[in-house]
Each structure stands twice: as C-alpha cells, then as structure tokens.
Design a protein around this motif. Structure first.
Motif, PDB file in Angstrom:
ATOM      1  N   ARG A   1      71.855  20.595 -32.775  1.00 14.30           N
ATOM      2  CA  ARG A   1      71.077  21.569 -33.560  1.00 14.30           C
ATOM      3  C   ARG A   1      69.706  21.013 -33.901  1.00 14.30           C
ATOM      4  O   ARG A   1      68.682  21.715 -33.802  1.00 14.30           O
ATOM      5  N   LEU A   2      69.669  19.766 -34.298  1.00 20.25           N
ATOM      6  CA  LEU A   2      68.402  19.150 -34.686  1.00 20.25           C
ATOM      7  C   LEU A   2      67.485  18.955 -33.480  1.00 20.25           C
ATOM      8  O   LEU A   2      66.280  19.216 -33.562  1.00 20.25           O
ATOM      9  N   VAL A   3      68.051  18.508 -32.369  1.00 21.57           N
ATOM     10  CA  VAL A   3      67.250  18.285 -31.167  1.00 21.57           C
ATOM     11  C   VAL A   3      66.637  19.595 -30.682  1.00 21.57           C
ATOM     12  O   VAL A   3      65.470  19.640 -30.263  1.00 21.57           O
ATOM     13  N   ARG A   4      67.404  20.676 -30.728  1.00 18.73           N
ATOM     14  CA  ARG A   4      66.873  21.963 -30.277  1.00 18.73           C
ATOM     15  C   ARG A   4      65.663  22.387 -31.105  1.00 18.73           C
ATOM     16  O   ARG A   4      64.766  23.067 -30.609  1.00 18.73           O
ATOM     17  N   ASP A   5      65.630  21.975 -32.371  1.00 21.70           N
ATOM     18  CA  ASP A   5      64.484  22.298 -33.231  1.00 21.70           C
ATOM     19  C   ASP A   5      63.313  21.346 -33.025  1.00 21.70           C
ATOM     20  O   ASP A   5      62.172  21.680 -33.394  1.00 21.70           O
ATOM     21  N   HIS A   6      63.574  20.158 -32.471  1.00 19.75           N
ATOM     22  CA  HIS A   6      62.539  19.134 -32.288  1.00 19.75           C
ATOM     23  C   HIS A   6      62.761  18.438 -30.937  1.00 19.75           C
ATOM     24  O   HIS A   6      63.124  17.263 -30.889  1.00 19.75           O
ATOM     25  N   LEU A   7      62.540  19.162 -29.869  1.00 15.78           N
ATOM     26  CA  LEU A   7      62.869  18.631 -28.538  1.00 15.78           C
ATOM     27  C   LEU A   7      62.137  17.337 -28.222  1.00 15.78           C
ATOM     28  O   LEU A   7      62.654  16.486 -27.482  1.00 15.78           O
ATOM     29  N   ASP A   8      60.950  17.166 -28.752  1.00 13.30           N
ATOM     30  CA  ASP A   8      60.149  15.987 -28.412  1.00 13.30           C
ATOM     31  C   ASP A   8      60.596  14.730 -29.147  1.00 13.30           C
ATOM     32  O   ASP A   8      60.119  13.634 -28.848  1.00 13.30           O
ATOM     33  N   GLN A   9      61.535  14.855 -30.094  1.00  8.19           N
ATOM     34  CA  GLN A   9      61.900  13.684 -30.900  1.00  8.19           C
ATOM     35  C   GLN A   9      63.182  13.000 -30.447  1.00  8.19           C
ATOM     36  O   GLN A   9      63.528  11.941 -30.970  1.00  8.19           O
ATOM     37  N   TRP A  10      63.912  13.594 -29.492  1.00  9.87           N
ATOM     38  CA  TRP A  10      65.116  12.928 -29.005  1.00  9.87           C
ATOM     39  C   TRP A  10      64.770  12.086 -27.783  1.00  9.87           C
ATOM     40  O   TRP A  10      63.866  12.426 -27.005  1.00  9.87           O
ATOM     41  N   PHE A  11      65.497  10.993 -27.578  1.00 11.48           N
ATOM     42  CA  PHE A  11      65.212  10.071 -26.470  1.00 11.48           C
ATOM     43  C   PHE A  11      65.809  10.613 -25.166  1.00 11.48           C
ATOM     44  O   PHE A  11      66.840  10.152 -24.695  1.00 11.48           O
ATOM     45  N   TRP A  12      65.138  11.585 -24.574  1.00 12.37           N
ATOM     46  CA  TRP A  12      65.583  12.150 -23.300  1.00 12.37           C
ATOM     47  C   TRP A  12      65.484  11.133 -22.157  1.00 12.37           C
ATOM     48  O   TRP A  12      65.847  11.435 -21.013  1.00 12.37           O
ATOM     49  N   ILE A  13      65.017   9.948 -22.439  1.00 12.74           N
ATOM     50  CA  ILE A  13      64.919   8.907 -21.404  1.00 12.74           C
ATOM     51  C   ILE A  13      66.275   8.270 -21.109  1.00 12.74           C
ATOM     52  O   ILE A  13      66.430   7.550 -20.113  1.00 12.74           O
ATOM     53  N   HIS A  14      67.286   8.523 -21.965  1.00 11.09           N
ATOM     54  CA  HIS A  14      68.607   7.944 -21.738  1.00 11.09           C
ATOM     55  C   HIS A  14      69.386   8.743 -20.699  1.00 11.09           C
ATOM     56  O   HIS A  14      69.179   9.935 -20.535  1.00 11.09           O
ATOM     57  N   ARG A  15      70.314   8.074 -20.024  1.00  8.64           N
ATOM     58  CA  ARG A  15      71.217   8.761 -19.081  1.00  8.64           C
ATOM     59  C   ARG A  15      72.424   9.279 -19.873  1.00  8.64           C
ATOM     60  O   ARG A  15      73.510   8.728 -19.796  1.00  8.64           O
ATOM     61  N   ARG A  16      72.211  10.345 -20.623  1.00  2.16           N
ATOM     62  CA  ARG A  16      73.272  10.842 -21.499  1.00  2.16           C
ATOM     63  C   ARG A  16      74.393  11.500 -20.707  1.00  2.16           C
ATOM     64  O   ARG A  16      75.565  11.450 -21.108  1.00  2.16           O
ATOM     65  N   TRP A  17      74.055  12.193 -19.642  1.00  4.88           N
ATOM     66  CA  TRP A  17      75.056  12.891 -18.854  1.00  4.88           C
ATOM     67  C   TRP A  17      75.183  12.190 -17.500  1.00  4.88           C
ATOM     68  O   TRP A  17      74.194  12.035 -16.785  1.00  4.88           O
ATOM     69  N   LYS A  18      76.396  11.803 -17.138  1.00  4.89           N
ATOM     70  CA  LYS A  18      76.618  11.143 -15.847  1.00  4.89           C
ATOM     71  C   LYS A  18      77.785  11.806 -15.137  1.00  4.89           C
ATOM     72  O   LYS A  18      78.725  12.244 -15.793  1.00  4.89           O
TER      73      LYS A  18
END
Length: 281
Positions: A264-281
């Motif tokens: 919920r929080l990430v959807r409100d602030h997309l630029d603040q989550w570390f999308w650089i991680h391999r979260r989904w494998k």
C-alpha cells in the motif's frame, strides 16, 4: 580482488561526501548513484524489469522517472546512514504518527517485546532513529555484507544511529533472543527474496518471503508492528509512521499482512522503494 576494490571505492566515495555539509552531501550522493553507479551496476535495467513484471501498464514517462528517482533515493539513504547525528536530527525533526503509537507506549511500559518491521523504503533506518530518540529500547537485525572489510564499516555506521545491532544467523541469535525477552524492540527488514521463505503475494505476484518476523512475534508474545520512514518532498526530512499491530494468526497470515502494508505504501510512493532488488524470482 574485484569486490575488495569495489569496497575501497565505495568507502572512498562515502568518506569524501562526509566532508561536505549535510544538505549538499545527501542530494549529491543521490545524483552519483542515479547518474553514474546505477547504469554501470545494472540498476536501471533491474528497475525496468521489476516494473514491467508487476506494473506493466505504467506509462513510459513514469518508468523513465523511476529509473532515475529510485537509485537517487538509494544513494540518499546510503549516505544518510553514514551521517550519524545529522541524520538522526532529520529523522526526529517531525512528530511520530500512526495508529500504532499507543500500542508501542503500552508495550514499553509493560516491558513487552515488539518486532518492528519495515522495508527497503524511504530510509529504512529513519524510524529506528526516531523511536530510539523517543526513549524506546530498539535493536536492529542486519544481514552481514559479503565483504568483511565493508561489513565492519557498515556495522560501525548503523551502530552510530543506535545499538544494539545483531547479525542475522547464529552469530547474533542468542543476544537477539535475550534482548527480546528483556522487553526490547527489534527492528528488521523483510522485503527481499528469501529462497526458503513462504510463497506469498506482493503486487499480485508470488514473492518468497521470510516468516521470521511473525514467528518471533508468536514465539515471544511480541507485538508485530509495521513502521516506515517516508521521505518528504525536500528530500531530507521524513514522516515516521507507526501502523497498528498486525493481528495474531498463522505466520503466513501475519506475514502476508506485512506484505500488504508495504505494498500500500509503495503504491503511494513508487520512487521510494528499492526496485533494484530481485524481489521476484
């Protein structure tokens, strides 16, 4: 040898930036990460791949913005963690907020342990700094770095924000358990891929997620509380949010609730989550 050189280069960059005034070093480190390090390290590609997987309808202009703004936030976070008292002053500049504050106060008075869960979002150490400043006993669980030289450098930095800190794994397990049993509050991150975790949902895709936070809460009768340091528009200050405790249930149910909270929080602030991680494998 390559990892050692990378470590030395990063430590040199951090040391150089720490010579600058705080209001200059934080945005400058963000710029260096976004414009120099991210393209070389492949972070740009990782951000695009993750967004394409879970948010395929995002306009290209927004994707392009996030390719720059995500590593910029990562860079800001990195140098803030090394900035000790100056960072803590920023993290404590605004009052704490959120439905979970009363529960934290009650747990603190009663000596009841608390598991504070956050993600690689905003600055994940801002809430720890703010809660320590309020007088809570907050420890942190961290994942040791692969390079022992840089790990020592990193542990010294996070220790300046507050102690105790416990390495993940057997080395820190005993001290961590004793701290919890004494009524301490333990902060940890749980939003990276965990090979032996549970197959839960994050952004409507399967994400292997560690159950350890929920399992600790159940085992030691601790509150399980999401908390976040949300970066404000000026790029230097934060809103520290403490959400209501997660209701008791199975470890899977409680951990899914943590994933939902972060999403919920990430959807409100997309630029603040570390999308650089391999979260989904």
């Amino acid at each position: 040898m390559g990892k050692r050189l990378e470590s030395l280069a990063l430590r040199g960059l951090i040391s150089g930036l720490l010579l600058l005034p705080y209001a200059w070093r934080v945005p400058l480190c963000g710029w260096v990460m976004a414009r120099i390090i991210a393209p070389i390290a492949g972070y740009d590609r990782r951000v695009r791949e993750n967004l394409a997987l879970v948010l395929p309808d995002l306009p290209e202009a927004e994707v392009h913005r996030l390719v720059r703004d995500v590593p910029r936030n990562v860079g800001r976070t990195l140098i803030e963690i090394y900035s000790g008292p100056e960072f803590t002053a920023r993290a404590t500049a605004t009052p704490l907020e959120g439905e979970g504050l009363a529960a934290l106060d009650e747990a603190h008075r009663a000596g009841r342990p608390v598991i504070l869960v956050t993600g690689h979002f905003g600055n994940y150490d801002a809430s720890r700094a703010a809660l320590i400043a309020k007088g809570y006993r907050v420890g942190a669980l961290y994942r040791p770095m692969g390079d022992p030289h840089f790990n020592a450098h990193y542990v010294a930095a996070i220790s300046r924000i507050g102690t105790p800190v416990f390495p993940r794994g057997r080395a820190g397990l005993g001290d961590m358990v004793r701290f919890l049993r004494s009524g301490g509050m333990l902060g940890l991150l749980m939003d990276q891929h965990m090979r032996h975790g549970a197959a839960l949902s994050f952004f409507d895709h399967t994400a292997m997620t560690a159950l350890s936070a929920a399992e600790l809460a159940l085992k030691y009768d601790a509150l399980l509380v999401p908390t976040y340091g949300i970066r404000m528009e000026n790029g230097l200050d934060f809103r520290i949010v403490v959400e209501a405790p997660i209701p008791r249930g199975t470890p899977e149910e409680m951990t899914q609730a943590l994933n939902d909270s972060l999403e919920r929080l990430v959807r409100d602030h997309l630029d603040q989550w570390f999308w650089i991680h391999r979260r989904w494998k």
